[in-house]
Design a protein around this motif. Structure first.
Motif, PDB file in Angstrom:
ATOM      1  N   ALA A 363       0.813  -1.218   0.000  1.00 42.56           N
ATOM      2  CA  ALA A 363       0.000   0.000   0.000  1.00 42.56           C
ATOM      3  C   ALA A 363       0.844   1.265   0.000  1.00 42.56           C
ATOM      4  O   ALA A 363       0.435   2.288  -0.561  1.00 42.56           O
ATOM      5  CB  ALA A 363      -0.939  -0.003   1.204  1.00 42.56           C
ATOM      6  N   TRP A 364       2.006   1.199   0.618  1.00 46.24           N
ATOM      7  CA  TRP A 364       2.847   2.397   0.687  1.00 46.24           C
ATOM      8  C   TRP A 364       3.369   2.828  -0.674  1.00 46.24           C
ATOM      9  O   TRP A 364       3.785   3.973  -0.849  1.00 46.24           O
ATOM     10  CB  TRP A 364       4.016   2.168   1.644  1.00 46.24           C
ATOM     11  CG  TRP A 364       3.554   2.050   3.051  1.00 46.24           C
ATOM     12  CD1 TRP A 364       3.418   0.913   3.792  1.00 46.24           C
ATOM     13  CD2 TRP A 364       3.103   3.117   3.895  1.00 46.24           C
ATOM     14  NE1 TRP A 364       2.918   1.209   5.045  1.00 46.24           N
ATOM     15  CE2 TRP A 364       2.717   2.546   5.129  1.00 46.24           C
ATOM     16  CE3 TRP A 364       2.993   4.501   3.728  1.00 46.24           C
ATOM     17  CZ2 TRP A 364       2.228   3.319   6.181  1.00 46.24           C
ATOM     18  CZ3 TRP A 364       2.503   5.261   4.769  1.00 46.24           C
ATOM     19  CH2 TRP A 364       2.127   4.669   5.982  1.00 46.24           C
ATOM     20  N   TRP A 365       3.335   1.919  -1.663  1.00 42.56           N
ATOM     21  CA  TRP A 365       3.862   2.229  -2.987  1.00 42.56           C
ATOM     22  C   TRP A 365       2.759   2.536  -3.992  1.00 42.56           C
ATOM     23  O   TRP A 365       3.012   2.592  -5.199  1.00 42.56           O
ATOM     24  CB  TRP A 365       4.733   1.068  -3.476  1.00 42.56           C
ATOM     25  CG  TRP A 365       5.974   0.948  -2.650  1.00 42.56           C
ATOM     26  CD1 TRP A 365       6.172   0.155  -1.552  1.00 42.56           C
ATOM     27  CD2 TRP A 365       7.170   1.697  -2.824  1.00 42.56           C
ATOM     28  NE1 TRP A 365       7.423   0.365  -1.033  1.00 42.56           N
ATOM     29  CE2 TRP A 365       8.063   1.296  -1.791  1.00 42.56           C
ATOM     30  CE3 TRP A 365       7.588   2.654  -3.744  1.00 42.56           C
ATOM     31  CZ2 TRP A 365       9.345   1.844  -1.668  1.00 42.56           C
ATOM     32  CZ3 TRP A 365       8.867   3.197  -3.618  1.00 42.56           C
ATOM     33  CH2 TRP A 365       9.730   2.784  -2.599  1.00 42.56           C
ATOM     34  N   LEU A 366       1.560   2.785  -3.494  1.00 42.11           N
ATOM     35  CA  LEU A 366       0.458   3.082  -4.404  1.00 42.11           C
ATOM     36  C   LEU A 366       0.621   4.435  -5.087  1.00 42.11           C
ATOM     37  O   LEU A 366       0.402   4.565  -6.289  1.00 42.11           O
ATOM     38  CB  LEU A 366      -0.872   3.029  -3.653  1.00 42.11           C
ATOM     39  CG  LEU A 366      -1.349   1.636  -3.244  1.00 42.11           C
ATOM     40  CD1 LEU A 366      -2.591   1.727  -2.371  1.00 42.11           C
ATOM     41  CD2 LEU A 366      -1.618   0.788  -4.486  1.00 42.11           C
ATOM     42  N   TRP A 367       1.003   5.462  -4.325  1.00 40.32           N
ATOM     43  CA  TRP A 367       1.024   6.788  -4.934  1.00 40.32           C
ATOM     44  C   TRP A 367       2.073   6.925  -6.042  1.00 40.32           C
ATOM     45  O   TRP A 367       1.770   7.512  -7.098  1.00 40.32           O
ATOM     46  CB  TRP A 367       1.141   7.898  -3.879  1.00 40.32           C
ATOM     47  CG  TRP A 367       2.510   8.143  -3.335  1.00 40.32           C
ATOM     48  CD1 TRP A 367       3.043   7.640  -2.202  1.00 40.32           C
ATOM     49  CD2 TRP A 367       3.515   8.986  -3.901  1.00 40.32           C
ATOM     50  NE1 TRP A 367       4.327   8.095  -2.024  1.00 40.32           N
ATOM     51  CE2 TRP A 367       4.632   8.921  -3.053  1.00 40.32           C
ATOM     52  CE3 TRP A 367       3.595   9.779  -5.041  1.00 40.32           C
ATOM     53  CZ2 TRP A 367       5.823   9.620  -3.298  1.00 40.32           C
ATOM     54  CZ3 TRP A 367       4.770  10.482  -5.306  1.00 40.32           C
ATOM     55  CH2 TRP A 367       5.857  10.406  -4.439  1.00 40.32           C
TER      56      TRP A 367
END
Length: 389
Positions: A363-367
């Motif tokens: 999730a931390w690499w979504l943006w």
């Protein structure tokens, strides 16, 4: 001019729960923004990680929500699906509210951001007291996250702040960036003196209610009183998903980490910050989004993302990244078992927002995935790389 809630009509009408993931992009919107189809695949990939329990996300283009995604459960094994109305802990995304509140109070002449913080609230070893602006932009000179562990052990924030007077500074006050939580909470007393009410009430009266945020609240008690709220699932190396207790010592510093937000709230907040929904003067938005200090430590922490972002800064409660020629205004938040992201490109009216209720890496690499896909600056394979590590 439409209200924030009216502008959210698409979200409220189409954010249906889904165990395997759901997006609301219409065929027309897919034609206008073809990257959204690939984005859904990437989100499904992230949500497929066994440690992802619940995940909600949205994309805004030209100020309007064009894509809504919901996946998973409020608590593992509960069968209760997350929706755009489910409440999550916003963690340090709360700092964007505090910075905005200070900008509003400054514009109204109620606070002077260049004034030193009162010594009975916070005192440091430096040659002078930090100003309110320096505290809000993490320029106290204190070691990063000073005394967070004592806060987590249950000690009172005001007592911890008094102990900061004995801490050696890494640089003179105002000269360098070092991220804080306890010291940041000194701003609460300033807000209370300026408004004549407690900090949580000030947040409601000056931001949450005037801006029409659907359900935003402060603190664990308010979270648990929500009709739908996400339980945390803690542990980066866990082998089973077990719902935990959302109560945290960080409730005692609401300015730094106390907000509860739904996806609808976060979309509304992004629209206000972009200036495509009413309620925040342009001068205030420019003020809080303007870089006040370079954040070299943050830049170094980006690792391989430095191929896209080589300059980072901090404003009033907001981070500022230079993604090539694009300026992004953003913040993330983490509390054990929760994560949050908000990324804005004010010049184009773009935003990406996400919330989740578990410790997980994808999730931390979504943006950066979204940014790669919409700009064409890369393949958007950040999640794949994480899952292969």
């Amino acid at each position: 001019m439409r209200s924030v809630l009216t502008a959210l009509g698409l979200v409220l009408a189409s954010a249906m729960p889904a165990a395997a993931g759901h997006d609301s992009a219409s065929p027309t919107e897919r034609e206008d923004y073809p990257y959204l189809g690939v984005l859904r695949e990437r989100l499904d990939e992230a949500a497929g990680d066994q440690r992802v329990v619940g995940l909600v996300a949205a994309v805004i283009e030209h100020g309007e929500p064009v894509f809504i995604y919901t996946h998973g459960e409020t608590a593992a094994g509960s069968g209760e699906t997350v929706t755009a109305e489910t409440m999550f802990r916003a963690a340090s995304v709360s700092k964007t509210f505090t910075g905005t509140l200070l900008g509003v109070l400054e514009a109204q002449g109620l606070v002077d951001m260049s004034a030193p913080v009162p010594v009975d609230v916070l005192q440091l070893r430096g040659d002078r007291q930090p100003t309110l602006e320096e505290i809000a932009s993490h320029r106290t000179g204190l070691p990063p996250n000073a005394y967070d562990l004592d806060l987590e052990a249950g000690q009172a924030p005001d007592r911890i702040r008094m102990r900061l007077a004995g801490v050696d500074l890494l640089c003179p006050v105002g000269d360098c960036y070092t991220y804080q939580n306890v010291a940041f909470s000194a701003l609460e007393s300033v807000v209370e003196d300026a408004t004549g009410t407690d900090f949580n009430t000030a947040l409601r009266e000056y931001l949450i209610e005037p801006l029409g945020l659907p359900a935003a609240s402060v603190g664990t008690a308010a979270l648990e009183a929500s009709p739908s709220w996400a339980r945390p699932h803690s542990g980066w190396r866990r082998t089973a998903n077990t719902p935990g207790n959302p109560r945290t010592p960080y409730d005692s510093i609401p300015s730094a980490s106390g907000l509860n937000l739904s996806l609808n709230d976060l979309i509304a907040w992004a629209q206000v910050q972009l200036g495509t929904a009413p309620g925040l003067d342009e001068a205030v938005r420019v003020r809080i989004h303007s870089p006040l200090t370079d954040t070299l430590r943050e830049t170094r922490r980006l690792g391989r993302l430095r191929d896209r972002v080589d300059t980072t800064a901090y404003g009033l409660g907001w981070r500022i990244y230079e993604w090539g020629e694009r300026t992004l205004v953003l913040h993330s938040g983490y509390l054990s078992g929760y994560g949050a992201q908000i990324v804005l490109e004010p010049e184009t009216g773009f935003a990406f927002v996400a919330l989740w209720n578990s410790d997980n890496r994808p999730a931390w690499w979504l943006w950066p995935t979204v940014m790669d896909l919409r700009t064409g600056d890369g393949p958007g394979d950040w999640i794949e790389e994480v899952m292969e590590d």
